[in-house]
Design a protein around this motif. Structure first.
Motif, PDB file in Angstrom:
ATOM      1  N   THR A   1      23.341  25.842  -3.937  1.00 18.75           N
ATOM      2  CA  THR A   1      22.927  26.447  -5.204  1.00 18.75           C
ATOM      3  C   THR A   1      24.075  26.611  -6.193  1.00 18.75           C
ATOM      4  O   THR A   1      23.864  27.117  -7.291  1.00 18.75           O
ATOM      5  CB  THR A   1      22.316  27.826  -4.931  1.00 18.75           C
ATOM      6  N   ASP A   2      25.267  26.258  -5.833  1.00 14.12           N
ATOM      7  CA  ASP A   2      26.436  26.363  -6.713  1.00 14.12           C
ATOM      8  C   ASP A   2      26.737  27.804  -7.105  1.00 14.12           C
ATOM      9  O   ASP A   2      27.328  28.071  -8.159  1.00 14.12           O
ATOM     10  CB  ASP A   2      26.264  25.515  -7.972  1.00 14.12           C
TER      11      ASP A   2
ATOM     12  N   ALA B   1      25.597  27.290  -0.524  1.00 14.06           N
ATOM     13  CA  ALA B   1      26.538  26.345  -1.122  1.00 14.06           C
ATOM     14  C   ALA B   1      25.838  25.328  -2.002  1.00 14.06           C
ATOM     15  O   ALA B   1      26.395  24.859  -3.001  1.00 14.06           O
ATOM     16  CB  ALA B   1      27.329  25.645  -0.011  1.00 14.06           C
TER      17      ALA B   1
END
Length: 783
Positions: free
Chosen positions: A540-541, A538
């Motif tokens: 790391t987008d 999450a």
């Protein structure tokens, strides 16, 4: 009387003959009762005693009337009670209605004569043996004395205070009735009536003198003390003593709790202490009433702590009561005290501790529940302020005090229950204390992690099953709660979850611990590892579908460790399988990613299936590979799966044939099952979605051929797979016609057919079972 037999033998003979006569008499009596009931049911009017003696007239008949529904003593008591009630009503009516029509002399004469007669008559009746009648007349006489007292007030002292007069009259009547009962001890009514009347003078006098609640409480307590003294000789006085003493203590407790200052609480404290002394004295004198010592101990705690209560905050008032009440538990180590007093004192300490723990626990509960708000918005730094939790450190102090007392009691009494309470209460107090004290967030997490770790370590090391289970439950609750709290910030999430995961892994590797604790720790370790990987993804987008790839690292790691996990291998693998399912769920939003995750999951299962004890995972690996292939083909828009499955089927069947030649004991499922399923099942799915007739026809012919081959060579896998596919194709082809027919038939036809079918099956149920067993046996003999 001379006899040829010795006396002992003759006596035995006589006893035997008497026993036979008694048995015969009982039989005849039972037979006679049965005949009487038979004649009563048939409506016979009379029955004779029996045949008359020879030459004598027949004995007179007697009437067999209805059975008696009430005994003679019962009827007598009803009549006497009714007579006494009627006399009482007449006396009451005379006093209230006809009293004013007579002069003072007549009034006095009537009252004196009637009351004296009613009180004197029982003595005469008792001498003649009429006890029940004497009881009824004595009851009327006692009632007449009450009416005399009322008449005296109505005529002689109409302006006097009614409550004060009632107090004096009750005292006089109690004395008169007690003397009357002592004179006629055979009567059972006067002495209990005197005891009841003796309860009224002091409370009524306190009300008449406007002594206030405390005055009434003292009057009740003094009356209870007199009753307790009387109970040593008259057992009936014990119940009034308990009731009035409890009422006095309730008055004192209410006044103590409503006091606005320490000075105002002194007077109620004196009343409570006096009641406590009375309870302890009663238990000291009579061992069976240890409950009096318990109530007295609680009253003493309320009295002492009630003086300090007005000057303290509500939470600290609870602590004050605990500080006074918990030392009563030490009475268990004082053998000089009587058993009843010691038991009551320990019970009072336990009651105070339980109430204090409940009050403190009610204040701590919001601390555990408030963290659920974090789920509304993760990583939003919305931790509530410390003042949002209420009373502060007093709740934690109360829990720790009760935990320490429970721990001491468990060591003294050698019972497991106090130890379990000590673990739960101690964990709750220590876990909530950092939040209640308003510590910084980092300090709160650090201390709560330490408390959770301590509970987990206790679960690993505790020899007692009860304490170990309680510690494990507390550790789990603490881990869940602090994990939720850590979701408020990213750094907190990684730090807290990482430490908890490492701790769970260490617990799973701790050999001396019991197996179920290690298994639970292993499951939690896998869960925290999965959560950390999801959190890392999450950060790391990345798109959610790609989060599945790092999550698959958890099943891969567990599969790689394998036998090194030892006793926790199975629970760890089950938790890893759940992580794999989570990865599939995360990747379900994009077919390409889902196919990749399915293929990687198949690789993990295939790698685990290399070990002999996990060969069953090979089936899962094959299913995952096939699923990945079909997801990919569906994404590519393939409508003819046979072009891809037939080559695989041919090769798989060839491999299976070679295996069967080398190993005749190999199962047909292992040899031919995967190859046949690779084509039949995808083709079946495509046939159900195909509106044309070619594919179902070809698939049906192929399934029929496979079924016949299985029957010819007695192979279970081809027979069942081919038969199942053939049946599914037939259902697919008949479904439209069945729907048309069902729509054309009346609605009652289907229920009727179902009923006929059930009747037919029920009629041949045994034969159907035999046929089913035969079919199962035939299939079981296939290879």
């Amino acid at each position: 009387m001379n006899s040829p037999l010795p006396p002992a033998e003759e006596l035995a003979l006589i006893d035997r003959e008497l026993a036979q006569l008694d048995a015969r008499r009982l039989y005849l009596l039972a037979r006679r009762d049965w005949l009487l009931r038979l004649l009563q049911q048939s409506g016979a009017a009379a029955v004779r005693w029996g045949p008359a003696a020879s030459g004598s007239p027949t004995a007179p008949a007697w009437s067999a009337g209805p059975a008696k529904e009430a005994s003679a003593p019962g009827a007598q008591n009803v009549l006497l009670t009714l007579g006494a009630v009627l006399l009482a009503v007449a006396a009451l009516a005379f006093t209230l209605v006809s009293w004013g029509s007579m002069g003072i002399a007549g009034r006095s004469a009537v009252l004196a004569v009637v009351t004296a007669a009613a009180l004197a008559a029982p003595a005469v009746l008792l001498r003649r043996g009429l006890r029940s009648t004497a009881e009824s007349v004595a009851a009327v006489g006692l009632l007449l004395t009450v009416l005399d007292a009322y008449a005296l007030y109505a005529v002689g002292m109409p302006d006097a205070d009614g409550t004060g007069y009632a107090a004096g009259a009750a005292a006089v009547l109690a004395a008169v009735w007690a003397g009357y009962g002592s004179a006629l001890r055979t009567l059972r009514i006067p002495l209990p009536a005197a005891v009841v009347a003796a309860q009224l003078p002091l409370p009524l006098a306190a009300v008449a003198w406007q002594a206030g609640p405390l005055g009434v409480g003292w009057a009740l307590l003094v009356t209870a003390a007199l009753d307790a003294a009387l109970a040593l000789r008259v057992r009936a006085a014990a119940l009034p003593a308990a009731l009035l003493g409890s009422a006095a203590l309730l008055v004192g407790a209410a006044q103590s709790w409503s006091a606005g200052s320490a000075a105002q609480a002194l007077a109620p404290a004196a009343l409570l202490l006096a009641g406590a002394a009375l309870g302890v004295a009663a238990a000291w004198r009579e061992p069976r009433v240890w409950g009096a010592a318990l109530v007295g101990g609680v009253a003493a705690v309320v009295a002492v702590a009630g003086v300090a209560r007005p000057e303290l905050a509500p939470g600290w008032a609870v602590v004050a009561h605990l500080l006074v009440g918990l030392p009563l538990l030490a009475a268990v180590r004082v053998p000089a005290l009587p058993e009843a007093v010691r038991r009551g004192a320990v019970g009072a300490g336990a009651v105070v501790g339980a109430l204090g723990a409940l009050a403190s626990g009610a204040a701590v509960a919001p601390v555990l529940v408030a963290r659920l708000r974090v789920l509304e918005e993760v990583w939003a730094a919305t931790t509530p302020a410390a003042d949002a939790y209420g009373p502060g450190a007093s709740a934690a102090v109360g829990l720790l005090l009760t935990a320490g007392a429970a721990r001491w009691l468990s060591r003294v009494s050698a019972r497991p229950e106090p130890g379990v309470l000590a673990v739960v209460l101690g964990w709750a107090g220590l876990f909530a204390a950092p939040v209640l004290l308003g510590f910084p967030v980092a300090a709160v997490f650090a201390l709560q992690l330490a408390v959770t770790g301590a509970a987990g370590f206790l679960a690993l090391r505790s020899p007692g099953r009860g304490a170990g289970i309680a510690a494990a439950a507390c550790a789990l609750a603490g881990a869940v709660n602090v994990s939720l709290g850590a979701l408020d910030g990213r750094a907190a999430t990684f730090a807290v979850w990482g430490l908890l995961g490492a701790g769970c892994a260490a617990g799973a590797a701790y050999g001396p611990a019991v197996r179920w604790v290690r298994s639970g720790a292993a499951v939690c370790a896998v869960g925290y590892a999965t959560g950390l990987l999801v959190a890392a993804a999450a950060v790391t987008d990345l798109a959610v579908v790609w989060w599945a790839l790092p999550v698959l690292a958890v099943p891969a790691l567990v599969a790689a460790l394998g036998p090194r996990l030892g006793a926790v291998r199975l629970p760890a693998e089950i938790a890893a399988a759940v992580s794999g399912v989570l990865a599939l769920a995360l990747s379900a939003g994009r077919p390409g990613t889902l196919a990749l995750v399915l293929a990687l999951s198949g690789v993990v299962c295939a790698g685990a299936a290399v070990r002999p004890e996990r060969r069953v995972l090979g089936w899962a690996a094959g299913a995952l590979f096939v699923a990945a292939t079909w997801v990919r083909l569906a994404e590519a828009g393939v409508t003819a799966p046979e072009a891809y499955t037939l080559p695989v089927t041919v090769l798989a069947l060839a491999v299976g044939f070679l295996r069967r030649r080398r190993d005749a004991r190999a199962s047909s499922w292992a040899a031919y099952g995967p190859g046949l399923a690779a084509t039949l099942l995808p083709s079946l799915l495509a046939a159900w979605a195909d509106a044309d007739w070619v594919r179902p026809l070809v698939l049906g012919v192929a399934a029929l051929a496979v079924t016949l081959a299985g029957a010819r060579w007695r192979l279970q896998a081809p027979l069942l797979l081919g038969g199942a596919v053939l049946a599914a194709v037939a259902v697919h082809e008949l479904a439209p016609y069945v729907v048309q027919v069902a729509g054309a038939l009346p609605r009652w036809v289907l229920p009727a057919l179902a009923g006929v079918l059930l009747l037919a099956v029920g009629a041949t149920y045994e034969k159907r079972l035999r046929d089913a067993r035969r079919l199962r046996a035939v299939i079981g003999r296939l290879r």
